[in-house]
Every structure is written in structure tokens, then in C-alpha cells.
Motif scaffolding. Sequence first.
Motif, PDB file in Angstrom:
ATOM      1  N   LEU A  19       0.829  -1.209   0.000  1.00 16.70           N
ATOM      2  CA  LEU A  19       0.000   0.000   0.000  1.00 16.70           C
ATOM      3  C   LEU A  19       0.861   1.255   0.000  1.00 16.70           C
ATOM      4  CD1 LEU A  19      -2.877  -0.935   2.464  1.00 16.70           C
ATOM      5  CD2 LEU A  19      -3.042  -0.570   0.004  1.00 16.70           C
ATOM      6  N   ARG A  20       1.928   1.251   0.802  1.00 22.00           N
ATOM      7  CA  ARG A  20       2.842   2.401   0.843  1.00 22.00           C
ATOM      8  C   ARG A  20       3.494   2.609  -0.508  1.00 22.00           C
ATOM      9  NH1 ARG A  20       4.797   0.519   5.679  1.00 22.00           N
ATOM     10  NH2 ARG A  20       6.611  -0.281   4.608  1.00 22.00           N
ATOM     11  N   GLN A  21       3.929   1.520  -1.139  1.00 21.14           N
ATOM     12  CA  GLN A  21       4.565   1.634  -2.451  1.00 21.14           C
ATOM     13  C   GLN A  21       3.594   2.238  -3.453  1.00 21.14           C
ATOM     14  OE1 GLN A  21       6.107  -1.955  -4.217  1.00 21.14           O
ATOM     15  NE2 GLN A  21       6.682  -0.919  -6.081  1.00 21.14           N
ATOM     16  N   GLY A  22       2.354   1.780  -3.438  1.00 17.59           N
ATOM     17  CA  GLY A  22       1.350   2.327  -4.342  1.00 17.59           C
ATOM     18  C   GLY A  22       1.144   3.815  -4.108  1.00 17.59           C
ATOM     19  N   ALA A  23       1.095   4.224  -2.857  1.00 23.60           N
ATOM     20  CA  ALA A  23       0.924   5.640  -2.531  1.00 23.60           C
ATOM     21  C   ALA A  23       2.131   6.445  -2.991  1.00 23.60           C
ATOM     22  CB  ALA A  23       0.701   5.803  -1.029  1.00 23.60           C
ATOM     23  N   ASP A  24       3.317   5.878  -2.863  1.00 22.34           N
ATOM     24  CA  ASP A  24       4.536   6.562  -3.315  1.00 22.34           C
ATOM     25  C   ASP A  24       4.540   6.727  -4.828  1.00 22.34           C
ATOM     26  OD1 ASP A  24       5.419   6.709  -0.699  1.00 22.34           O
ATOM     27  OD2 ASP A  24       6.851   5.054  -0.888  1.00 22.34           O
ATOM     28  N   LEU A  25       4.085   5.716  -5.541  1.00 19.25           N
ATOM     29  CA  LEU A  25       4.036   5.801  -7.003  1.00 19.25           C
ATOM     30  C   LEU A  25       3.050   6.869  -7.451  1.00 19.25           C
ATOM     31  CD1 LEU A  25       4.108   2.014  -7.956  1.00 19.25           C
ATOM     32  CD2 LEU A  25       5.997   3.647  -8.032  1.00 19.25           C
ATOM     33  N   VAL A  26       1.911   6.946  -6.774  1.00 15.38           N
ATOM     34  CA  VAL A  26       0.916   7.977  -7.091  1.00 15.38           C
ATOM     35  C   VAL A  26       1.491   9.360  -6.794  1.00 15.38           C
ATOM     36  CG1 VAL A  26      -1.338   8.929  -6.431  1.00 15.38           C
ATOM     37  CG2 VAL A  26      -1.074   6.462  -6.818  1.00 15.38           C
ATOM     38  N   ALA A  27       2.184   9.512  -5.666  1.00 19.39           N
ATOM     39  CA  ALA A  27       2.769  10.803  -5.300  1.00 19.39           C
ATOM     40  C   ALA A  27       3.834  11.231  -6.312  1.00 19.39           C
ATOM     41  CB  ALA A  27       3.366  10.731  -3.896  1.00 19.39           C
ATOM     42  N   PHE A  28       4.656  10.288  -6.753  1.00 20.37           N
ATOM     43  CA  PHE A  28       5.684  10.620  -7.736  1.00 20.37           C
ATOM     44  C   PHE A  28       5.045  11.002  -9.071  1.00 20.37           C
ATOM     45  CE2 PHE A  28       9.035   9.606 -10.872  1.00 20.37           C
ATOM     46  CZ  PHE A  28       9.991  10.494 -10.406  1.00 20.37           C
ATOM     47  N   GLY A  29       4.024  10.267  -9.476  1.00 25.56           N
ATOM     48  CA  GLY A  29       3.315  10.604 -10.714  1.00 25.56           C
ATOM     49  C   GLY A  29       2.676  11.976 -10.646  1.00 25.56           C
ATOM     50  N   LYS A  30       2.121  12.302  -9.492  1.00 28.69           N
ATOM     51  CA  LYS A  30       1.499  13.622  -9.310  1.00 28.69           C
ATOM     52  C   LYS A  30       2.555  14.723  -9.393  1.00 28.69           C
ATOM     53  CE  LYS A  30      -1.358  16.257  -6.122  1.00 28.69           C
ATOM     54  NZ  LYS A  30      -1.966  16.323  -4.803  1.00 28.69           N
ATOM     55  N   ALA A  31       3.729  14.483  -8.820  1.00 24.84           N
ATOM     56  CA  ALA A  31       4.810  15.468  -8.888  1.00 24.84           C
ATOM     57  C   ALA A  31       5.235  15.712 -10.335  1.00 24.84           C
ATOM     58  CB  ALA A  31       6.003  15.006  -8.048  1.00 24.84           C
ATOM     59  N   ILE A  32       5.294  14.658 -11.125  1.00 25.16           N
ATOM     60  CA  ILE A  32       5.642  14.802 -12.542  1.00 25.16           C
ATOM     61  C   ILE A  32       4.560  15.596 -13.263  1.00 25.16           C
ATOM     62  CG2 ILE A  32       5.914  13.574 -14.732  1.00 25.16           C
ATOM     63  CD1 ILE A  32       7.286  11.328 -13.132  1.00 25.16           C
ATOM     64  N   LYS A  33       3.306  15.247 -13.015  1.00 25.94           N
ATOM     65  CA  LYS A  33       2.194  15.925 -13.690  1.00 25.94           C
ATOM     66  C   LYS A  33       2.178  17.415 -13.349  1.00 25.94           C
ATOM     67  CE  LYS A  33      -2.740  15.475 -14.522  1.00 25.94           C
ATOM     68  NZ  LYS A  33      -3.927  14.647 -14.273  1.00 25.94           N
ATOM     69  N   GLU A  34       2.408  17.747 -12.079  1.00 27.06           N
ATOM     70  CA  GLU A  34       2.428  19.151 -11.661  1.00 27.06           C
ATOM     71  C   GLU A  34       3.593  19.904 -12.294  1.00 27.06           C
ATOM     72  OE1 GLU A  34       2.392  18.884  -7.392  1.00 27.06           O
ATOM     73  OE2 GLU A  34       0.218  18.497  -7.334  1.00 27.06           O
ATOM     74  N   ALA A  35       4.762  19.274 -12.338  1.00 26.94           N
ATOM     75  CA  ALA A  35       5.933  19.908 -12.954  1.00 26.94           C
ATOM     76  C   ALA A  35       5.706  20.106 -14.448  1.00 26.94           C
ATOM     77  CB  ALA A  35       7.183  19.061 -12.707  1.00 26.94           C
ATOM     78  N   ARG A  36       5.068  19.143 -15.071  1.00 25.73           N
ATOM     79  CA  ARG A  36       4.774  19.250 -16.498  1.00 25.73           C
ATOM     80  C   ARG A  36       3.813  20.392 -16.765  1.00 25.73           C
ATOM     81  NH1 ARG A  36       0.690  17.458 -19.350  1.00 25.73           N
ATOM     82  NH2 ARG A  36      -0.110  15.950 -17.827  1.00 25.73           N
ATOM     83  N   ALA A  37       2.787  20.521 -15.922  1.00 21.78           N
ATOM     84  CA  ALA A  37       1.814  21.609 -16.087  1.00 21.78           C
ATOM     85  C   ALA A  37       2.493  22.968 -15.890  1.00 21.78           C
ATOM     86  CB  ALA A  37       0.665  21.437 -15.100  1.00 21.78           C
ATOM     87  N   GLU A  38       3.358  23.066 -14.892  1.00 23.23           N
ATOM     88  CA  GLU A  38       4.092  24.321 -14.642  1.00 23.23           C
ATOM     89  C   GLU A  38       4.986  24.680 -15.818  1.00 23.23           C
ATOM     90  OE1 GLU A  38       6.208  24.175 -10.938  1.00 23.23           O
ATOM     91  OE2 GLU A  38       4.385  23.704  -9.806  1.00 23.23           O
ATOM     92  N   ALA A  39       5.544  23.667 -16.465  1.00 27.67           N
ATOM     93  CA  ALA A  39       6.430  23.894 -17.611  1.00 27.67           C
ATOM     94  C   ALA A  39       5.645  24.164 -18.893  1.00 27.67           C
ATOM     95  CB  ALA A  39       7.359  22.693 -17.804  1.00 27.67           C
ATOM     96  N   GLY A  40       4.330  23.930 -18.855  1.00 25.06           N
ATOM     97  CA  GLY A  40       3.506  24.148 -20.042  1.00 25.06           C
ATOM     98  C   GLY A  40       3.779  23.153 -21.151  1.00 25.06           C
ATOM     99  N   VAL A  41       4.078  21.920 -20.750  1.00 22.85           N
ATOM    100  CA  VAL A  41       4.429  20.863 -21.700  1.00 22.85           C
ATOM    101  C   VAL A  41       3.307  19.828 -21.706  1.00 22.85           C
ATOM    102  CG1 VAL A  41       6.120  19.054 -22.192  1.00 22.85           C
ATOM    103  CG2 VAL A  41       6.880  21.215 -21.234  1.00 22.85           C
ATOM    104  N   SER A  42       2.919  19.375 -22.878  1.00 20.25           N
ATOM    105  CA  SER A  42       1.907  18.325 -22.952  1.00 20.25           C
ATOM    106  C   SER A  42       2.524  16.989 -22.536  1.00 20.25           C
ATOM    107  CB  SER A  42       1.347  18.206 -24.371  1.00 20.25           C
ATOM    108  OG  SER A  42       2.322  17.647 -25.239  1.00 20.25           O
ATOM    109  N   GLN A  43       1.661  16.078 -22.178  1.00 18.25           N
ATOM    110  CA  GLN A  43       2.120  14.740 -21.818  1.00 18.25           C
ATOM    111  C   GLN A  43       2.841  14.090 -22.996  1.00 18.25           C
ATOM    112  OE1 GLN A  43      -0.709  11.346 -21.132  1.00 18.25           O
ATOM    113  NE2 GLN A  43      -0.247  11.900 -19.007  1.00 18.25           N
TER     114      GLN A  43
END
Length: 92
Positions: A19-43
Amino acid sequence: MQALDPREDRSPQEAEAALRQGADLVAFGKAIKEARAEAGVSQEELAHLAGIDRSYMSSIERGEQNVGLMTMHRVAEALGQPLAALVLNARL
């Protein structure tokens, strides 16, 4: 004959770690998504810059992939950030 669920064989400690690993993976994915949005870059553009498939990038952002270190580094580099910044933003 009914198939056995492999999760039923886990100890409580193993289940908690999963469960912790799953939560960590979601948190890391969210960090990438937020950084991508800040950079104005599409997926799609980020995936291209990092040299990975867009569908793989999507699954990373959703926390469905246990991403390898070199892939994490390429994604961070494509975002113009050190990998440490993404890890800190994910609070890992």
C-alpha cells in the motif's frame, strides 16, 4: 476451480508495504504531472523529450508504474529539473 488471489498470501507487513509503495508511485506521478503543467508541456511532448511512449508516461503520472531510475532521470531532465526536486515534491 477458483483461482487464488495472491494478495491473500501476504502478511500484514507485506500488505502495508504494498500500500505504501502504491501511494509513493501515485505521489511521484502527481509530482511529474504538476511539474509538467508548470512547464507548459503536454504529456505527449514530455514523453517524446524523455524518449518514452506517451501511454507509458500516462501510466507513470497515474502511479501505475514502478519507474526505473534512468527513466525517472530522463523525465526530470526533460522537465529541466533535477530528479531530487521531483522526489522532494512527491515527499518521498
